[in-house]
Design an enzyme around this catalytic site. Structure first.
Site, PDB file in Angstrom:
ATOM      1  N   TYR A 128       1.039  -1.397  -0.026  1.00 60.57           N
ATOM      2  CA  TYR A 128       0.050   0.107   0.053  1.00 60.57           C
ATOM      3  C   TYR A 128       0.889   1.356  -0.169  1.00 60.57           C
ATOM      4  CZ  TYR A 128      -3.575   3.563   1.607  1.00 60.57           C
ATOM      5  OH  TYR A 128      -4.291   4.479   1.613  1.00 60.57           O
ATOM      6  N   ASP A 223       9.345   2.500  -0.802  1.00 62.25           N
ATOM      7  CA  ASP A 223       8.393   3.490   0.202  1.00 62.25           C
ATOM      8  C   ASP A 223       8.563   2.958   1.686  1.00 62.25           C
ATOM      9  OD1 ASP A 223       4.733   3.556   0.214  1.00 62.25           O
ATOM     10  OD2 ASP A 223       6.337   4.240   1.764  1.00 62.25           O
ATOM     11  N   LYS A 251       4.730   9.662   8.432  1.00 70.29           N
ATOM     12  CA  LYS A 251       4.748   9.231   9.730  1.00 70.29           C
ATOM     13  C   LYS A 251       5.589   9.740  10.932  1.00 70.29           C
ATOM     14  CE  LYS A 251       2.411   4.962   7.960  1.00 70.29           C
ATOM     15  NZ  LYS A 251       0.850   4.937   8.371  1.00 70.29           N
TER      16      LYS A 251
HETATM   17  P1  KE4 Z   1      -0.619   8.376   4.526  1.00 64.54           P
HETATM   18  O1  KE4 Z   1      -1.284   9.272   3.396  1.00 64.54           O
HETATM   19  O2  KE4 Z   1      -1.876   7.472   5.244  1.00 64.54           O
HETATM   20  O3  KE4 Z   1       0.132   9.374   5.276  1.00 64.54           O
HETATM   21  O4  KE4 Z   1       0.641   7.478   4.015  1.00 64.54           O
HETATM   22  C1  KE4 Z   1       0.199   6.362   2.872  1.00 64.54           C
HETATM   23  C2  KE4 Z   1       1.149   5.306   3.274  1.00 64.54           C
HETATM   24  C3  KE4 Z   1       1.989   5.146   2.210  1.00 64.54           C
HETATM   25  N1  KE4 Z   1       3.029   4.148   2.384  1.00 64.54           N
HETATM   26  C4  KE4 Z   1       2.922   3.277   3.337  1.00 64.54           C
HETATM   27  C5  KE4 Z   1       4.014   2.032   3.234  1.00 64.54           C
HETATM   28  C6  KE4 Z   1       1.799   3.154   4.148  1.00 64.54           C
HETATM   29  O5  KE4 Z   1       1.896   2.196   5.224  1.00 64.54           O
HETATM   30  C7  KE4 Z   1       0.980   4.461   4.355  1.00 64.54           C
HETATM   31  C8  KE4 Z   1      -0.284   4.448   5.032  1.00 64.54           C
HETATM   32  N2  KE4 Z   1      -0.436   3.262   6.059  1.00 64.54           N
HETATM   33  C9  KE4 Z   1      -1.430   3.311   6.559  1.00 64.54           C
HETATM   34  C10 KE4 Z   1      -1.644   1.905   7.646  1.00 64.54           C
HETATM   35  N3  KE4 Z   1      -1.107   0.808   7.136  1.00 64.54           N
HETATM   36  C11 KE4 Z   1      -2.117   4.364   7.048  1.00 64.54           C
HETATM   37  C12 KE4 Z   1      -3.290   4.247   8.032  1.00 64.54           C
HETATM   38  C13 KE4 Z   1      -4.574   4.708   7.443  1.00 64.54           C
HETATM   39  O6  KE4 Z   1      -4.791   4.451   6.062  1.00 64.54           O
HETATM   40  O7  KE4 Z   1      -5.533   5.172   8.275  1.00 64.54           O
END
Ligand code: KE4
Length: 408
Positions: A128, A223, A251
């Protein structure tokens, strides 16, 4: 708000019941609106590595707020945070702050296409990278939790240039390069997959990707939104001794405030406006309050590197308890990141992750929640330690896990 939440994974879709509403948090503990207290292993999906409401971060943000929240102009602070990141991750020679991991990954893909003039990208099933259209194919995290192949509303024209391979599958990647070779702009991967539950790269897999992308002049994008500053100061790039061409962060670098970053080789990042022709912009990018929280967080990580080892030891204690409680299950761990799959295993990709018994996962989650242990509310998420978990927290968590194994 759809589902009463502002992000699907918070909705307890897979684990049933009503999501808990958090009133406040401190250190490794959450307090919900009903007066319940929990030991937290979600830590806001990664940002809260120091624990919640870290006094130094709170104080820094409180002071910075008195000088104004955002100016839409360059500041010293974004340069200070950039220097800390460059010191920890030397592959990042030039960088751009954005407001989320989604923006970071979306922009990294765009600049890779702008730099190479090529159209296709490769992503891995179960990974993701945020919710930009071209990456929402067999994505992990909330998409996988909802057991959907992708998202409605994403045009075929956006996804036809997104090629898919299974994580840890060299043969499929070789096939794609044989078929598309000089048309592939980028390969994007989570160097440790953390959005299908935890799946580690098999020995040699990341080196293989580095070699094949180098040979084909394809941009390799790590990523590291989760692994950055999580597996150590240098993230997965340092942990596995691989130098990608671009790195996405998020994060932790915002210390809990909205922050993302993409950066890497200067020759690639010089394509980004205003220097180059790849456009990307953001009102609040690198804003003074988020950068303040990021600086205060990273400074403590630099000062207390030994705490990474402590976090890992705590994760080992917990995963040992899980293996004792559930001898037939598969427990994957890298550093202080871990997850349990209720399946024989091994779990090394999207398909094997999907063999997990979701009913048992739901019962396991609810058992722990009912006894004050808050783990990720989805089989396809992972658990995060913080530097604020005490020995008592870890011992209590292991006790509840062992009890759960007897009862479930
Ligand atoms: P954000 O747009 O949520 O800040 O980041 C996206 C993203 C990009 N790359 C990786 C490897 C990620 O894990 C994420 C977002 N992680 C999720 C949890 N697995 C965020 C939680 C959510 O979607 O509320």
């Amino acid at each position: 708000m759809p589902g009463g939440v502002n992000s699907p994974v918070r909705a307890f879709l897979q684990v049933g019941g009503v999501p808990i509403f958090i009133k406040r948090a401190e250190g490794a503990h959450l307090f919900d609106e009903d007066g319940n207290e929990y030991i937290d292993y979600v830590n806001s999906w990664g940002p809260s590595i120091l624990g919640h409401a870290n006094p130094k971060v709170v104080e820094a943000v409180r002071k910075a707020a008195l000088d104004g929240f955002t100016f839409g102009a360059p500041t010293r602070k974004e340069n200070e945070l950039a220097s800390l990141i460059a010191a920890a991750m030397p592959d990042i020679k030039m960088m751009r702050f954005v407001n989320s991991g989604t923006e970071a990954a979306m922009s990294a893909i765009r600049v890779a296409r702008g730099y190479t003039g090529r159209e296709y990208i490769v992503k891995f099933n179960g990974c993701y990278h945020g919710h930009s259209d071209g990456l929402l194919i067999k994505a992990g995290s909330g998409v996988m939790t909802a057991s959907k192949p992708g998202s409605a509303g994403v045009l075929k024209s956006y996804t036809k240039t997104t090629l898919q391979a299974d994580y840890n599958n060299k043969e499929q990647v070789r096939e794609l390069f044989k078929k598309y070779k000089e048309k592939i702009a980028a390969v994007i991967i989570e160097p440790v997959a953390a959005n299908m539950g935890l799946v580690a790269p098999e020995v040699g897999f990341l080196e293989f990707l580095r070699d094949i992308t180098y040979e084909n002049e394809t941009v390799l994008i790590f990523d590291e939104v989760i692994t950055g500053f999580r597996l150590g100061l240098g993230g997965a790039s340092e942990y596995y001794h691989i130098s990608p061409d671009l790195i996405c962060l998020g994060k932790i670098i915002g210390g809990g405030l909205p922050m993302g970053l993409y950066g890497g080789k200067k020759c690639i990042m010089e394509q980004v406006a205003p220097l180059g022709d790849v456009y990307q912009a953001g009102t609040l990018s690198g804003n003074p309050i988020a950068t303040t929280a990021g600086i205060a967080t990273l400074k403590q990580l630099f000062e207390h590197k030994e705490k990474y080892q402590e976090m890992e030891e705590n994760a080992v204690q917990i995963t040992d308890a899980l293996k004792t409680a559930y001898p037939y299950a598969t427990v994957n761990r890298v550093g202080s990141l871990y997850s349990i799959f209720f399946t024989k295993g091994p779990v090394m990709d999207y398909a094997t992750a999907n063999t997990s018994d979701l009913i048992l996962f739901r019962r396991y989650f609810q058992y722990l929640l009912g006894r004050g242990i808050y783990v990720a509310p989805s089989q396809f998420e992972i658990n995060f330690l913080s530097m604020a978990h005490s020995k008592e927290d870890i011992n209590q968590t292991c006790h509840v896990i062992l009890e759960s194994g007897k009862e479930l």
